[in-house]
Design an enzyme around this catalytic site. Structure first.
Site, mmCIF file in Angstrom:
data_model
loop_
_atom_site.group_PDB
_atom_site.id
_atom_site.type_symbol
_atom_site.label_atom_id
_atom_site.label_comp_id
_atom_site.label_asym_id
_atom_site.label_seq_id
_atom_site.Cartn_x
_atom_site.Cartn_y
_atom_site.Cartn_z
ATOM 1 N N LYS A 129 0.833 -1.198 0.000
ATOM 2 C CA LYS A 129 0.000 0.000 0.000
ATOM 3 C C LYS A 129 0.874 1.257 0.000
ATOM 4 O O LYS A 129 1.731 1.424 0.854
ATOM 5 C CB LYS A 129 -0.919 -0.017 1.218
ATOM 6 C CG LYS A 129 -1.870 -1.212 1.240
ATOM 7 C CD LYS A 129 -2.724 -1.265 2.495
ATOM 8 C CE LYS A 129 -1.892 -1.541 3.728
ATOM 9 N NZ LYS A 129 -2.734 -1.787 4.928
ATOM 10 N N THR A 153 -9.953 8.741 8.797
ATOM 11 C CA THR A 153 -9.413 7.579 8.094
ATOM 12 C C THR A 153 -8.988 6.471 9.052
ATOM 13 O O THR A 153 -8.250 5.570 8.666
ATOM 14 C CB THR A 153 -8.210 7.992 7.236
ATOM 15 O OG1 THR A 153 -7.217 8.610 8.076
ATOM 16 C CG2 THR A 153 -8.619 8.958 6.140
ATOM 17 N N GLY A 195 -8.790 3.148 10.749
ATOM 18 C CA GLY A 195 -9.230 1.804 10.396
ATOM 19 C C GLY A 195 -9.162 1.473 8.920
ATOM 20 O O GLY A 195 -9.674 0.430 8.504
ATOM 21 N N THR A 196 -8.508 2.306 8.109
ATOM 22 C CA THR A 196 -8.491 2.034 6.668
ATOM 23 C C THR A 196 -7.757 0.733 6.344
ATOM 24 O O THR A 196 -8.209 -0.045 5.500
ATOM 25 C CB THR A 196 -7.848 3.190 5.890
ATOM 26 O OG1 THR A 196 -6.570 3.489 6.463
ATOM 27 C CG2 THR A 196 -8.710 4.422 5.926
ATOM 28 N N GLY A 197 -6.626 0.489 6.995
ATOM 29 C CA GLY A 197 -5.880 -0.738 6.718
ATOM 30 C C GLY A 197 -6.647 -1.983 7.120
ATOM 31 O O GLY A 197 -6.691 -2.974 6.369
ATOM 32 N N CYS A 198 -7.256 -1.949 8.289
ATOM 33 C CA CYS A 198 -8.073 -3.077 8.743
ATOM 34 C C CYS A 198 -9.230 -3.318 7.781
ATOM 35 O O CYS A 198 -9.553 -4.462 7.433
ATOM 36 C CB CYS A 198 -8.643 -2.800 10.133
ATOM 37 S SG CYS A 198 -7.426 -2.497 11.416
#
Length: 269
Positions: free
Chosen positions: A176, A208, A210-213
């Site tokens: 990412k 933003t 929690g975007t990765g989760c």
């Protein structure tokens, strides 16, 4: 009609924006039944993390076995595992139960740049879990740790960094590129067969958390529903883009709020 089932193995976010809570919301939003194995309990909100308590390893193992002995788990998403013995327990559970798809989100580096895992836990992650993952989804700082990359990173470096992570044993890497800045966020998928860059417009919002989760759990949910890896990543990124675009509608908390997991369900009101 049987519903696809996905399992998240991660920590609990008491503020509801990341971790287990984000994963279960994502599964539900994408039409997948969610089960969970909680590895840690955090006290946090949109402003700060004020406490972390690890779940005992024997309870992590008991949760894994209980879920797999009863539910037909189609995909597993793994989030932050803070200790080497917890990582070993999760890896043992995956080897025992052999889920069809494993997506590993190696949460290792805080937004401040500080490492969240001790060296022994990072080594355990590389040796125990990376070889069991069908897809690993690091951001650039995490990939730099996994691939032992030093120095500044540009988009031109992403193929070499992704290959360095693949060389540690993962079957596929979705690197990412959100930390690069600029008007677009490039994500690079590297598999044994090919590589592909997915580009998304960078959206202006502070919400933003929690975007990765959310991205990794969306990929796991779509794999559970039978999508190919390419389809799952494409549709998961579209889902996350919608969740980020609608994040300001939620008005949750006074810090960095969560993305809107149910943006397509709750409507614009």
């Amino acid at each position: 009609m049987a519903i696809a089932i996905a399992l998240t193995i991660a920590g609990s976010d008491s503020g509801g924006g990341a971790g287990i809570q984000a994963d279960l919301k994502t599964f539900s939003a994408l039409g997948v039944y969610g089960a969970s194995v909680i590895t840690a309990i955090t006290a946090q909100n949109t402003k700060a993390v004020t406490g972390v308590s690890d779940v005992p390893v024997d309870m992590v193992t008991a949760q894994i076995d209980a879920v797999f002995e009863d539910l037909d788990i189609a995909a597993v998403k793994i989030g932050m595992l803070s200790r080497a013995d917890t990582i070993a327990a999760v890896a043992d559970g995956l080897r025992r139960h052999r889920p069809r798809h494993v997506v590993l989100d190696p949460v290792m580096v805080a937004k401040s740049g500080d490492r969240l895992l001790q060296r022994e836990a990072i080594d355990a992650l590389c040796h125990e879990l990376l070889p069991l993952a069908d897809l690993v989804t690091p951001n650039l700082p995490e990939a730099a740790v996994l691939g032992d990359w030093r120095g500044e990173i540009s988009e031109a470096d992403m193929p070499a960094i992704a290959q360095a992570v693949r060389d540690r044993g993962a079957r596929a890497v979705l690197l990412k590129g959100g930390h690069l800045g600029g008007p677009e966020s490039p994500d690079l998928l590297l598999t044994q067969e090919a590589s592909q860059t997915f580009r998304a417009k960078r959206l202006a919002t502070e919400n933003t958390h929690g975007t990765g989760c959310t991205l990794s759990s969306a990929i796991a949910a779509l794999l559970a529903r039978g999508a190919s890896l390419h389809e799952a990543i494409t549709d998961a990124k579209a889902y996350l883009a919608g969740a980020i675009a609608a994040a300001d509608r939620l008005k949750v908390g006074h810090g960095h709020g969560p993305v809107h997991h149910f943006h397509a369900v709750w409507g614009a009101e």
